[in-house]
Scaffold this motif. Structure first.
Motif: not given
Ligand code: FM0
Length: 335
Positions: A20-22, A110-112, A141-149, A197-199, A247-249, A286-290
């Motif tokens: 479920i996407k952020y 790789s930001s996560a 606070q570095g990248s949102g999705s990093a908090c899950r890793s 994804s940020r932009d 829905k995200m896309h 499922t597909i992320d920002a790419g």
């Molecule tokens: O991972 O602006 O974490 O939930 O991958 O660094 O907070 O790179 F499909 C999109 C991830 C977004 C969904 O965004 O953004 C997900 C996404 P940042 P992220």
């Protein structure tokens, strides 16, 4: 004889795939999300980061994959380390050495794994022992999705309500941790994406009339996904995951200017997954920002899914992933 205290630590974090996407921030400085999200930490791709703080340094040094980072990269690292320095009350500069075992082309951010590993290594090196909640808040606070890793397996990032973000962090969900789900990362292109994804999420929140529709449905998707995990209902989980990604896309198509992450190869994989289902195989995408696609199935169907997707002309590579661990400390000299 006492030798100088080494302020060094190394941590490894694994990538995660959002089920479920952020998508969208309510606060860009603190990385606070508009909605909660759910992910699976994977075993195949990871980042290993060593951090050493030293009074001998006048500025931070950043080495990534054995090369000196450029000015932009160093500035990002410094901004993040500033948060760690503020938390610890120390002002020392650091050498950060990062190795990404994440094929840049595989469509994983790789930001996560990167910010999760950096948060863990930097706090340990500077002498702090953050609990998982605090580490997750910091990595966010570095990248949102990093908090899950920070965590392994199935993880929920609760969006929180507070303005200061103290209640916005990730936790492993209680049930389903022993459910073996197979994830194929289907690599279609090595080209860097046109909209990050940020932009992309920012533009969508600000301009897309479909964004309100995203928000209206996402918390229900999350609840249903968690219910499907609890009852081990793979078909229900897959349908929710697929619908949530679509829905995200869809929100990106309504943005101004509009954009889309898919290529014709993305559509080819989507169609193939749909065909697999008509054959009775429970496979979901499922597909992320790419443009790259991740395909979920159960271990018993791995071979058929691999064979079918591998025949597609535009598929460059396929990586099979399973559930992976949370933060792993490799060594810590600051004892
Ligand atoms: O991972 O602006 O974490 O939930 O991958 O660094 O907070 O790179 F499909 C999109 C991830 C977004 C969904 O965004 O953004 C997900 C996404 P940042 P992220």
């Amino acid at each position: 004889m006492k030798v100088g205290l080494l302020m060094r630590a190394t941590a490894r974090a694994f990538t995660n795939i959002a089920l479920i996407k952020y998508w969208g921030k309510r606060d860009e400085t603190l990385f606070l999300p508009m909605n909660s999200s759910l992910s699976l930490t994977l075993d195949k791709f990871y980042t290993t980061t060593s951090v050493e703080f030293c009074s001998c340094l006048s500025s931070d040094v950043f080495v990534i994959n054995n090369q000196l980072g450029d000015v932009k990269e160093v500035n990002k690292i410094t901004r993040f380390l500033d948060k760690v320095r503020k938390l610890s009350g120390k002002s020392l500069k650091a050498v950060v050495n990062t190795t990404n075992n994440v094929p840049t082309a595989a469509g994983f951010a790789s930001s996560a794994s990167g910010y999760a590993a950096l948060a863990a290594a930097a706090t340990k090196a500077i002498g702090m022992n953050l609990n998982p909640d605090s580490l997750s808040r910091l990595a966010r606070q570095g990248s949102g999705s990093a908090c899950r890793s920070i965590h392994g397996g199935l993880v929920e990032w609760q969006k929180g309500e507070k303005e200061d973000g103290t209640d916005s962090f990730a936790k492993p969900i209680e049930e389903g941790q022993d459910w073996d789900i197979s994830i194929f990362s289907v690599q279609l292109t090595s080209e860097p994406k046109a909209v990050s994804s940020r932009d992309g999420m920012k533009r969508t929140v600000e301009t897309s009339p479909f964004y309100s529709g995203w928000l209206a449905g996402v918390e229900k998707d999350l609840l249903l996904a968690k219910e499907a995990i609890k009852t081990r209902d793979f078909a229900l989980l897959g349908n929710i995951v697929e619908g949530n990604a679509l829905k995200m896309h869809a929100t990106t198509l309504g943005a101004d200017p509009p954009f889309m992450y898919w290529s014709s190869a993305t559509m080819d994989v989507i169609h193939e997954v749909q065909t697999l289902r008509t054959m009775g195989i429970q496979a979901f995408f499922t597909i992320d920002a790419g443009p790259n696609v991740k395909v979920l199935c159960l271990p018993k169907d791995e071979q058929i899914v691999y064979d079918v997707l591998g025949k597609l002309a535009k598929v460059e590579d396929i990586y099979l992933c399973h559930q992976g661990p949370g933060i792993t400390y490799i060594s810590n000299s600051n004892r």
